[in-house]
Write an enzyme that holds these catalytic residues in place. Structure first.
Site, PDB file in Angstrom:
ATOM      1  N   MET A   1       0.716  -1.431   0.437  1.00  0.00           N
ATOM      2  CA  MET A   1      -0.335  -0.258  -0.369  1.00  0.00           C
ATOM      3  C   MET A   1       0.763   1.775  -0.344  1.00  0.00           C
ATOM      4  O   MET A   1       0.586   1.526  -1.204  1.00  0.00           O
ATOM      5  CB  MET A   1      -0.865   0.399   1.373  1.00  0.00           C
ATOM      6  CG  MET A   1      -2.386  -1.326   1.255  1.00  0.00           C
ATOM      7  SD  MET A   1      -3.394  -0.514   2.800  1.00  0.00           S
ATOM      8  CE  MET A   1      -2.194  -0.851   3.646  1.00  0.00           C
TER       9      MET A   1
ATOM     10  N   GLU B   1      -6.708  -7.601  10.667  1.00  0.00           N
ATOM     11  CA  GLU B   1      -5.006  -7.039  11.194  1.00  0.00           C
ATOM     12  C   GLU B   1      -4.858  -6.195  12.126  1.00  0.00           C
ATOM     13  O   GLU B   1      -3.897  -6.251  12.765  1.00  0.00           O
ATOM     14  CB  GLU B   1      -5.384  -6.153   9.502  1.00  0.00           C
ATOM     15  CG  GLU B   1      -5.354  -7.094   8.412  1.00  0.00           C
ATOM     16  CD  GLU B   1      -5.183  -6.309   6.700  1.00  0.00           C
ATOM     17  OE1 GLU B   1      -5.815  -6.665   5.946  1.00  0.00           O
ATOM     18  OE2 GLU B   1      -4.950  -4.386   6.654  1.00  0.00           O
TER      19      GLU B   1
HETATM   20  C1  LIG Z   1       8.746  -2.092   9.783  1.00  0.00           C
HETATM   21  C2  LIG Z   1       7.723  -1.242   8.839  1.00  0.00           C
HETATM   22  C3  LIG Z   1       6.818  -2.513   8.217  1.00  0.00           C
HETATM   23  C4  LIG Z   1       5.821  -2.127   7.210  1.00  0.00           C
HETATM   24  N1  LIG Z   1       5.089  -2.280   6.743  1.00  0.00           N
HETATM   25  C5  LIG Z   1       4.113  -2.250   5.300  1.00  0.00           C
HETATM   26  C6  LIG Z   1       3.567  -3.019   4.475  1.00  0.00           C
HETATM   27  O1  LIG Z   1       3.894  -4.311   4.399  1.00  0.00           O
HETATM   28  N2  LIG Z   1       3.342  -2.279   3.652  1.00  0.00           N
HETATM   29  C7  LIG Z   1       2.448  -1.532   3.426  1.00  0.00           C
HETATM   30  O2  LIG Z   1       1.781  -0.846   2.917  1.00  0.00           O
HETATM   31  N3  LIG Z   1       3.602  -0.725   4.896  1.00  0.00           N
HETATM   32  C8  LIG Z   1       4.032  -1.005   5.294  1.00  0.00           C
HETATM   33  N4  LIG Z   1       4.118   0.037   6.219  1.00  0.00           N
HETATM   34  C9  LIG Z   1       4.299   1.378   6.081  1.00  0.00           C
HETATM   35  C10 LIG Z   1       3.874   1.681   7.192  1.00  0.00           C
HETATM   36  O3  LIG Z   1       1.865   0.962   6.900  1.00  0.00           O
HETATM   37  C11 LIG Z   1       3.127   3.449   7.785  1.00  0.00           C
HETATM   38  O4  LIG Z   1       5.130   3.996   6.971  1.00  0.00           O
HETATM   39  C12 LIG Z   1       1.888   3.633   8.118  1.00  0.00           C
HETATM   40  O5  LIG Z   1       1.221   4.343   7.765  1.00  0.00           O
HETATM   41  C13 LIG Z   1       2.483   5.502   8.320  1.00  0.00           C
HETATM   42  O6  LIG Z   1       3.254   6.417   6.695  1.00  0.00           O
HETATM   43  P1  LIG Z   1       3.940   7.117   6.652  1.00  0.00           P
HETATM   44  O7  LIG Z   1       4.817   6.529   6.798  1.00  0.00           O
HETATM   45  O8  LIG Z   1       3.698   7.805   5.230  1.00  0.00           O
HETATM   46  O9  LIG Z   1       3.220   8.390   7.528  1.00  0.00           O
HETATM   47  P2  LIG Z   1       3.035   9.489   7.144  1.00  0.00           P
HETATM   48  O10 LIG Z   1       1.485   9.425   6.490  1.00  0.00           O
HETATM   49  O11 LIG Z   1       3.335  10.872   6.387  1.00  0.00           O
HETATM   50  O12 LIG Z   1       2.644   9.999   8.831  1.00  0.00           O
HETATM   51  C14 LIG Z   1       3.229  10.867   9.327  1.00  0.00           C
HETATM   52  C15 LIG Z   1       3.002  11.612  10.824  1.00  0.00           C
HETATM   53  O13 LIG Z   1       2.144  12.014  10.488  1.00  0.00           O
HETATM   54  C16 LIG Z   1       0.524  11.845  11.261  1.00  0.00           C
HETATM   55  N5  LIG Z   1      -0.180  12.154  10.610  1.00  0.00           N
HETATM   56  C17 LIG Z   1      -0.953  11.551   9.255  1.00  0.00           C
HETATM   57  N6  LIG Z   1      -1.863  11.399   9.152  1.00  0.00           N
HETATM   58  C18 LIG Z   1      -2.624  12.357  10.040  1.00  0.00           C
HETATM   59  C19 LIG Z   1      -4.226  12.517  10.620  1.00  0.00           C
HETATM   60  N7  LIG Z   1      -5.255  12.617   9.527  1.00  0.00           N
HETATM   61  N8  LIG Z   1      -4.365  13.370  12.028  1.00  0.00           N
HETATM   62  C20 LIG Z   1      -3.292  12.726  12.804  1.00  0.00           C
HETATM   63  N9  LIG Z   1      -1.745  12.733  12.045  1.00  0.00           N
HETATM   64  C21 LIG Z   1      -1.350  12.238  11.393  1.00  0.00           C
HETATM   65  C22 LIG Z   1       0.792  10.070  10.742  1.00  0.00           C
HETATM   66  O14 LIG Z   1       0.212   9.711  11.945  1.00  0.00           O
HETATM   67  C23 LIG Z   1       2.755  10.697  11.358  1.00  0.00           C
HETATM   68  O15 LIG Z   1       2.780  10.425  12.917  1.00  0.00           O
HETATM   69  C24 LIG Z   1       5.376  -0.252   7.303  1.00  0.00           C
HETATM   70  C25 LIG Z   1       6.627   0.775   8.433  1.00  0.00           C
HETATM   71  C26 LIG Z   1       7.370  -0.050   8.754  1.00  0.00           C
HETATM   72  C27 LIG Z   1       7.919   0.651   9.786  1.00  0.00           C
END
Ligand SMILES: Cc1cc2nc3c(=O)[nH]c(=O)nc-3n(C[C@H](O)[C@H](O)[C@H](O)COP(=O)(O)OP(=O)(O)OC[C@H]3O[C@@H](n4cnc5c(N)ncnc54)[C@H](O)[C@@H]3O)c2cc1C
Length: 378
Positions: free
Chosen positions: A126, A243
């Site tokens: 995703m 999940e």
């Molecule tokens: C070890 C690991 C394994 C992972 N495995 C997968 C996987 O298998 N498949 C996959 O698709 N992804 C995976 N991920 C990704 C993970 O799901 C994302 O990192 C997570 O959803 C956050 O997205 P981002 O990193 O883009 O942060 P961002 O969306 O950029 O967020 C940055 C900050 O802003 C905050 N924020 C964002 N939107 C809002 C809101 N509306 N209100 C308040 N705060 C907000 C967030 O909480 C965060 O603190 C993995 C991540 C890690 C670290």
């Protein structure tokens, strides 16, 4: 301690076999796997032989067709030992259910038996470099052609990404339609144009495979569309409570294991001529953590009862994910403190528990997103 009532004798027998497997085949390799940044590939086949992979997949596809409590047991026994538990749950309890629910019977027959044996590893893609929390903003596209789709784009942070043989990919089939223009596709890693990037170096979960994926004009047959076109966002929401429960289950089990470790350590470690556990601060701290974990376990078990009846709602699951992972991070941090300097040394299991825990508040939807989901019902 309140007796847990979820499990019957079959579950308990399965737990014993997973426990013995972990003692024999996982624990002795943890430091080596962390240093190598990967588990041995053969562990997947070993898990397959023991029935640890995809336990809920029906017998017609090679699985045991048992209930989700078996998946819960795998997580409870393996999540405290590092990244393997999370990798397995992604494969068995996130990717396989997408195939079961939305793939054609030809695709199910082609892939599920290989997932059950560990011959093929599954991933879910995703997140992208420019978007994680906001799934509807993904930029990967799937353009319709006469016999299928052509996929272009890239994904990041994909668990099992480096070793995967198949990936459920979230892509836009109607980029102008937002959430209503998202579809899910099953990509085979052997498809031309499918490239794997480098294995990402993480501060925790070091042996867990997390990678970038690139799609350069990947031609996907129409049969690899999961469910219907443009309904992908709804499908993603469909299994989210389960999940998120998996993360909550892993959180409580990992924190409980860290607490047990710390009780043992503080009994052995001497300071000022007595065991560290004899200081009132230590006993009170351990008592607080034990109480909070007991409360968390009762909540998780109740959520699991609801999940088994298909009655667990997304808001309650969001509460479980957010609260249990916050608690896990608090517990392991306090446990590091009670280990003193040794708690900061890599070869101590408590140090690994501390670094591994941190990602739990981020993936599966950040805890801020969980609070957003909960707050919408206030
Ligand atoms: C070890 C690991 C394994 C992972 N495995 C997968 C996987 O298998 N498949 C996959 O698709 N992804 C995976 N991920 C990704 C993970 O799901 C994302 O990192 C997570 O959803 C956050 O997205 P981002 O990193 O883009 O942060 P961002 O969306 O950029 O967020 C940055 C900050 O802003 C905050 N924020 C964002 N939107 C809002 C809101 N509306 N209100 C308040 N705060 C907000 C967030 O909480 C965060 O603190 C993995 C991540 C890690 C670290």
């Amino acid at each position: 301690m309140i007796e847990r009532t979820l499990f019957d004798s079959d579950h308990e027998a399965f737990r014993e076999s997973v426990k013995h497997f972990a003692e024999r085949e996982v624990t002795p390799h943890l430091l080596r796997w962390d240093e190598a940044g990967a588990v041995d590939r053969k562990i997947w086949q070993q898990c397959g032989e023991l029935g640890i992979l995809c336990p809920t997949v029906p017998a017609e596809y090679g699985g045991a067709g048992v209930d989700r409590l078996f998946s819960m047991i795998v997580l409870e026994e393996l999540a405290p030992l590092g990244g393997l538990g999370i990798s397995l749950s992604m494969h068995s309890d996130i990717v396989a259910p997408y195939l079961l629910a939305f793939a054609s019977s030809t695709v199910k027959t082609a892939y599920l038996p290989k997932m059950v044996t560990g011959e093929m590893i599954g991933a879910l893609a995703m997140s992208e470099p420019s978007t994680g929390s906001d799934v509807k903003a993904v930029k990967t596209t799937a353009a319709k052609v006469s016999d299928g789709y052509v996929i272009n784009g890239s994904k990041i942070f994909i668990s099992n990404g480096f070793e995967c043989g198949l990936v459920v990919v979230v892509a836009k089939t109607d980029p102008a339609a937002g959430a209503k223009g998202i579809s899910l596709f099953l990509l085979d890693a052997s498809m031309p144009g499918f490239k794997k990037g480098k294995k990402l170096k993480k501060v925790g979960l070091k042996s867990q495979d997390t990678a970038e994926l690139f799609f350069d004009n990947v031609h996907v047959p129409a049969s690899h569309l999961l469910g219907e076109e443009n309904k992908g966002f709804g499908y993603l929401m469909h299994e989210l409570p389960w999940e998120r429960m998996q993360i909550a289950i892993a959180a409580v089990a990992s924190a409980e294991a860290a607490l047990e470790l710390t009780i043992g350590y503080t009994r052995e470690r001497q300071a000022f001529g007595k065991p560290v556990i004899d200081f009132q601060n230590t006993r009170f701290k351990l008592a607080e953590l034990r109480s909070e974990l007991q409360i968390a376990q009762v909540f998780v078990d109740r959520c699991m009862e609801l999940e088994l009846k298909k009655q667990l709602d997304p808001v309650t699951a969001a509460m479980a994910k957010y609260w249990c992972t916050d608690l896990q991070c608090k517990v392991v941090d306090e446990c590091v403190q009670l280990h003193g300097g040794y708690g900061f040394m890599q070869e101590y299991a408590i140090a690994r528990a501390w670094t591994d825990a941190r990602a739990q508040r981020i993936y599966g939807g950040t805890n801020e997103i969980m609070k957003d989901i909960i707050s919408r019902t206030l």
